[in-house]
Design a protein around this motif. Structure first.
Motif, short mmCIF file in Angstrom:
data_model
loop_
_atom_site.label_atom_id
_atom_site.label_comp_id
_atom_site.label_asym_id
_atom_site.label_seq_id
_atom_site.Cartn_x
_atom_site.Cartn_y
_atom_site.Cartn_z
N LEU A 93 -55.46 -68.69 -55.51
CA LEU A 93 -54.23 -69.03 -55.05
C LEU A 93 -53.96 -69.80 -55.52
O LEU A 93 -54.00 -71.44 -56.29
N ARG B 201 -64.77 -86.90 -50.59
CA ARG B 201 -64.18 -85.98 -51.28
C ARG B 201 -64.90 -86.65 -52.50
O ARG B 201 -65.10 -87.80 -53.35
N PRO B 202 -65.09 -86.00 -53.82
CA PRO B 202 -65.42 -85.86 -55.43
C PRO B 202 -64.94 -86.62 -55.24
O PRO B 202 -63.41 -86.40 -55.45
N PHE C 134 -56.30 -62.20 -49.49
CA PHE C 134 -57.04 -62.97 -48.12
C PHE C 134 -57.61 -62.82 -47.41
O PHE C 134 -58.70 -62.20 -46.51
N SER D 182 -62.97 -82.81 -60.68
CA SER D 182 -63.79 -82.00 -59.76
C SER D 182 -62.46 -80.76 -58.81
O SER D 182 -62.89 -79.57 -58.68
N ALA D 183 -61.48 -81.76 -58.33
CA ALA D 183 -61.01 -81.77 -56.86
C ALA D 183 -59.61 -82.17 -56.62
O ALA D 183 -59.97 -83.33 -57.29
N SER D 184 -59.43 -81.97 -55.86
CA SER D 184 -57.69 -83.13 -56.05
C SER D 184 -58.45 -83.75 -54.96
O SER D 184 -58.67 -83.83 -53.51
N ARG E 104 -54.70 -83.69 -50.12
CA ARG E 104 -53.99 -82.33 -49.34
C ARG E 104 -52.67 -82.71 -50.93
O ARG E 104 -51.65 -83.27 -50.03
N SER F 116 -61.19 -76.90 -48.54
CA SER F 116 -60.02 -77.33 -48.34
C SER F 116 -59.25 -76.82 -46.55
O SER F 116 -57.90 -77.19 -46.42
N GLN F 117 -59.85 -75.65 -46.50
CA GLN F 117 -59.27 -74.61 -45.52
C GLN F 117 -61.08 -73.75 -45.34
O GLN F 117 -61.21 -73.40 -46.12
N ASP G 235 -51.63 -77.38 -49.65
CA ASP G 235 -52.92 -77.84 -48.95
C ASP G 235 -52.10 -77.32 -47.36
O ASP G 235 -52.79 -76.77 -46.18
N ALA H 184 -61.06 -87.83 -61.53
CA ALA H 184 -62.18 -86.91 -60.88
C ALA H 184 -61.35 -85.26 -61.39
O ALA H 184 -60.29 -84.94 -61.57
N VAL I 72 -61.01 -71.83 -48.61
CA VAL I 72 -60.78 -72.01 -49.63
C VAL I 72 -60.90 -72.76 -50.44
O VAL I 72 -61.13 -74.41 -48.94
N LEU J 262 -67.92 -79.71 -58.96
CA LEU J 262 -68.00 -80.45 -57.36
C LEU J 262 -67.26 -80.04 -56.72
O LEU J 262 -65.54 -80.03 -57.64
N ALA J 263 -66.32 -79.86 -56.08
CA ALA J 263 -65.34 -78.92 -55.12
C ALA J 263 -65.74 -79.75 -53.49
O ALA J 263 -66.13 -80.75 -52.97
N TYR J 264 -64.67 -79.29 -52.99
CA TYR J 264 -64.26 -79.89 -51.69
C TYR J 264 -63.88 -78.61 -50.27
O TYR J 264 -62.92 -77.27 -51.14
N ALA K 115 -61.78 -76.51 -53.06
CA ALA K 115 -60.48 -77.07 -54.50
C ALA K 115 -61.14 -77.45 -55.14
O ALA K 115 -62.43 -78.01 -55.31
N VAL K 116 -61.05 -77.19 -56.55
CA VAL K 116 -61.87 -77.26 -57.67
C VAL K 116 -60.71 -77.70 -59.03
O VAL K 116 -60.07 -77.15 -59.01
#
Lengths: 77, 704
Positions: free
Chosen positions: B512, A76-77, B400, B284-286, B289, A41-42, B293, B282, A50, A37-39, A52-53
């Motif tokens: 990153l 968002r997860p 990148f 899985s992700a932040s 931000r 971010s950029q 970010d 969670a 980019v 699961l991710a989103y 986010a995980v």
């Protein structure tokens, strides 16, 4: 839908990775696997993304992002 | 026996009489604070060296801790291995790390010889990724201690480790993985984590512990290195895993991932015991931000990212040229003034004044040492600037942003940085290649750097363009820079399709790191270590070359002069130049003046103009664009050697200066970083290419 098509801020679940097996393995080793699961971010130049995980941020070039299939999640997860 | 028959890793020099030290390998992913920890462990007792048989640079050092009761300090030999995400190596650098761990495992398994421990540097902001590497390392059977780092950044990531005291997290992790876990804040000198880590390493070296629940059937290693005593097998191409090997590796990796997920779940459950599984943070992700970010919102923005990258490169360019220039001048004045004066006076006092010995020591040896020292500011500035970029987290972003530009050459985006810096000075550009993660990419970039037209070559362009094309001097000089870019691209494409077919830009997948402020003490130690390696490694060859040049200039070709008191034209040097001149005739500058200038230019391009002036016995112009009598002599000589096509010959000379070896310092640095064979090959190819291009330019130009 591919990761490349996901808008910034969109949450998703990885459903398929169409990279070569060694590349897919390295992606898994780094933290992006089926079901992750991710989103996004950029968005970066030339289609780069980019992602986010779990507190990490991954930069992927546009071509690679286009080879990762995802399903969108609500919020968002 | 190492995994692939490589020699054992080098160990640091220890105090005389010291007992065999415990070997400690620092293993971890890129940007997890491994080098910071290495600096905290070793202090000033460190140096760099290449891994045996490779061009992969390693830092080795001695880690001492005091023992109470007046007993001698405990010493451990530490090696900071290249960062890797996995022991399934994808590059020469990663292979060095994987081989070192397996070699240590064999020694540990043999129950004989030097004890060894792996310190696995575990990034608290990326538990799953670090635990996977821990599992791979633990499977080899090597004793492991975990150093938990990046604790200050973990709080900002929104991960399950956020807002958990380091000691609590370490205790929970230790309970889950079964090996000692020590939180270390290497940047904090007051932190006692390093001492705790030393205790854990010593304890595990004496009584190894196993990682919990890791009873997986490891795949049959294709390198044949799992069993001590087996004959060495040929190195497998792990990046090209195929068939059964790959299937085994994938299946085994899946099993490791399952162990990692279980471990992360147990850590999370232990840290949030009151929450139901669905309510736990969670993983899985932040959820928000982060500061990084928000910064990336600007630095990686599709429109702003590239201008920011170019601005950073411009700053690097300025630092290695304008900012370093006063320091270079200061050292130059100091060496050629008071130091040379003092040495001359000293030699005079002992009766050696005005002898060839004085010339050898002052104009040869001291001038050579002075040349090495003048490079120190530019190298130090470059290493410091790169360290700031790397430690801050921007360097990964630069890779990148610049990825697309370098992809056609099969290079990492970071390769653009040294190639641009090379237009200021080639030497710091070599320093910048260390930021590339793969050895073959570093070599390819290192072969292209000499084709970037450094500012020292500019003085030659200005002199000749002003003397031969006064109305179009600017256009001619601009054309040289365009040609330089074309040469880099052409050579890069050619090399990629021939000797570097294995170098290709695969999928770009970069972690990153969070932005953070660089740590000055760590940065200073790193700069000192790398500058020291340059002075010792490349300095010897530079000084030796300067001495050879002096001897050739001091030796008379006939008996009419004495040693050290001979006009260049009548020296052995002049004879060699005269012998080379006919080879240059097809390029239109087959005269001994041009040949001598090119020979001198091999030492440094800055002295080509001076060499011409010395050769023609005229004053060197303060401003090369106003050549005066030197310009007249050049026109006469080039017209004569080219059959009346002096302009075409001058153009050919400039092209030759652009394409052949930049200077002996670059040659010495190439040899230090890549070894003799690629350096000698590059030298030969550059001379041939320079000659062929110069001939083509003259032959075409003289017919227009």
């Amino acid at each position: 839908m591919t990761l490349h098509e996901s808008p910034v801020g969109a949450s998703f679940r990885v459903t398929a990775v169409r990279l070569s097996a060694p590349a897919a393995l390295r992606l898994s080793e780094m933290g992006i696997r089926l079901g992750t699961l991710a989103y996004v971010s950029q968005r970066a130049a030339f289609g780069g993304r980019v992602v986010a995980v779990a507190g990490s941020r991954f930069a992927l070039d546009g071509g690679t992002a286009g080879l990762i299939d995802v399903e969108a999640l609500a919020g968002r997860p | 026996m190492s995994c692939h028959g490589t020699a054992p890793l080098p160990l640091p020099v220890l105090a005389p009489g010291a007992a065999a030290p415990t070997r400690v390998l620092l293993v971890g992913g890129p940007n997890v604070g491994k080098s910071t920890l290495f600096n905290a462990l070793t202090g000033a007792r460190q140096h760099t060296t290449n891994a045996p048989g490779t061009t992969v640079e390693l830092a080795t050092g001695s880690w001492r801790t005091a023992v109470a009761g007046g007993r001698p300090a405990v010493q451990r030999a530490v090696v900071d291995l290249p960062g890797t995400y996995s022991l399934l190596a994808r590059s020469a650098d990663e292979q060095v790390s994987a081989d070192a761990v397996r070699e240590l495992a064999q020694h540990a398994g043999a129950q004989a010889g030097t004890p060894g421990v792996v310190v696995l540097v575990l990034d608290a902001t990326a538990l799953a990724r670090s635990l996977y590497l821990l599992a791979q390392v633990a499977e080899t059977g090597v004793p492991v201690v975990v150093a938990l780092t990046m604790l200050d950044l973990a709080a900002a990531t929104g991960s399950p480790t956020s807002h958990v005291p380091p000691e609590t997290l370490a205790a929970v992790l230790e309970g889950v993985v079964g090996v000692p876990v020590v939180p270390v804040e290497a940047r904090n000198r007051a932190d006692d984590g390093v001492l705790e880590l030393a205790r854990a390493v010593d304890a595990v070296a004496a009584h190894p512990r196993q990682v919990t629940d890791l009873n997986l059937a490891a795949p049959a290693p294709s390198c044949g290195c799992a069993t001590a005593g087996d004959p060495p097998a040929p190195a497998p191409a792990r990046s090209g895993m195929v068939g059964a090997d790959l299937t085994l590796e994938l299946a085994h990796a899946e099993a490791l991932f399952a162990w990692v997920e279980q471990a992360v779940a147990r850590v999370t459950a232990a840290l949030t015991p009151d929450a139901a599984p669905g309510d736990r943070p969670a993983t899985s992700a932040s959820p928000r931000r982060s500061f990084s970010d928000r910064v990336d919102g600007v630095l990686l923005n599709p429109w702003a990212g590239i201008p920011v990258f170019l601005a950073v490169v411009w700053v690097l360019f300025e630092l290695t040229t304008r900012v370093a220039a006063p320091l270079i001048d200061l050292i130059d004045r100091l060496v050629s003034g008071p130091v040379a004066g003092g040495l001359t006076a000293l030699l005079g006092a002992v009766g050696l004044g005005d002898t060839w010995i004085q010339g050898f020591l002052v104009d040869g040896l001291l001038a050579g040492i002075g040349t090495v020292l003048t490079f120190v500011p530019v190298i130090a500035v470059m290493f410091a600037a790169l360290g700031v970029l790397e430690d801050s987290g921007y360097l990964a972003r630069a890779a990148f942003v610049a990825d697309r530009a370098m992809r056609s050459l099969g290079l990492d985006g970071r390769a653009l940085l040294p190639l641009i810096v090379g237009f200021g000075c080639n030497l710091p550009a070599f320093a910048a290649t260390r930021t590339l993660p793969h050895a073959r990419q570093r070599l390819l970039t290192g072969l292209l750097i000499p084709l970037t037209s450094c500012s020292a070559r500019l003085t030659v362009y200005i002199l000749l363009a002003g003397a031969f094309f006064p109305r179009h001097a600017g256009t001619v000089i601009f054309g040289m820079y365009v040609l330089s870019v074309l040469l880099v691209l052409g050579a890069g494409l050619l090399l990629r399709r021939t000797a570097f077919r294995d170098v290709h830009a695969g999928p770009l997948i970069l972690v990153l790191p969070p932005y953070q402020h660089p740590h000055l003490r760590t940065l200073g130690m790193s700069v000192r270590m790398r500058v020291g390696a340059f002075v010792v490694g490349a300095g010897k060859l530079i000084v030796a070359t300067m001495l050879v040049v002096w001897v050739l200039m001091a030796l008379p070709a006939s008996g009419q002069h004495t040693i050290g008191d001979v006009p260049i034209k009548e020296s052995v040097y002049g004879e060699i130049a005269a012998g080379i001149a006919p080879v240059l005739a097809p390029a239109g500058f087959g005269n001994e003046h041009a040949a001598a200038a090119l020979m001198t230019g091999f030492v440094a391009k800055e002295v080509v103009v001076g060499s011409f002036a010395q050769s023609f016995a005229v004053d060197e112009p303060g401003d090369p664009s106003v050549a005066g009598s030197l310009g007249d002599r050049l026109r006469d000589t080039f017209d004569e050697s080219s059959g009346g096509h002096g302009g075409a010959a001058a153009l050919a000379f400039m092209v030759f200066v652009l394409a052949y070896t930049p200077c002996v310092a670059v040659l010495a640095e190439q040899r230090r970083l890549f070894g003799w064979r690629p350096t000698a090959s590059a030298l030969g190819v550059q001379l041939v290419v320079a000659w062929a291009l110069a001939v083509a330019v003259f032959q075409v130009g003289s017919r227009l």
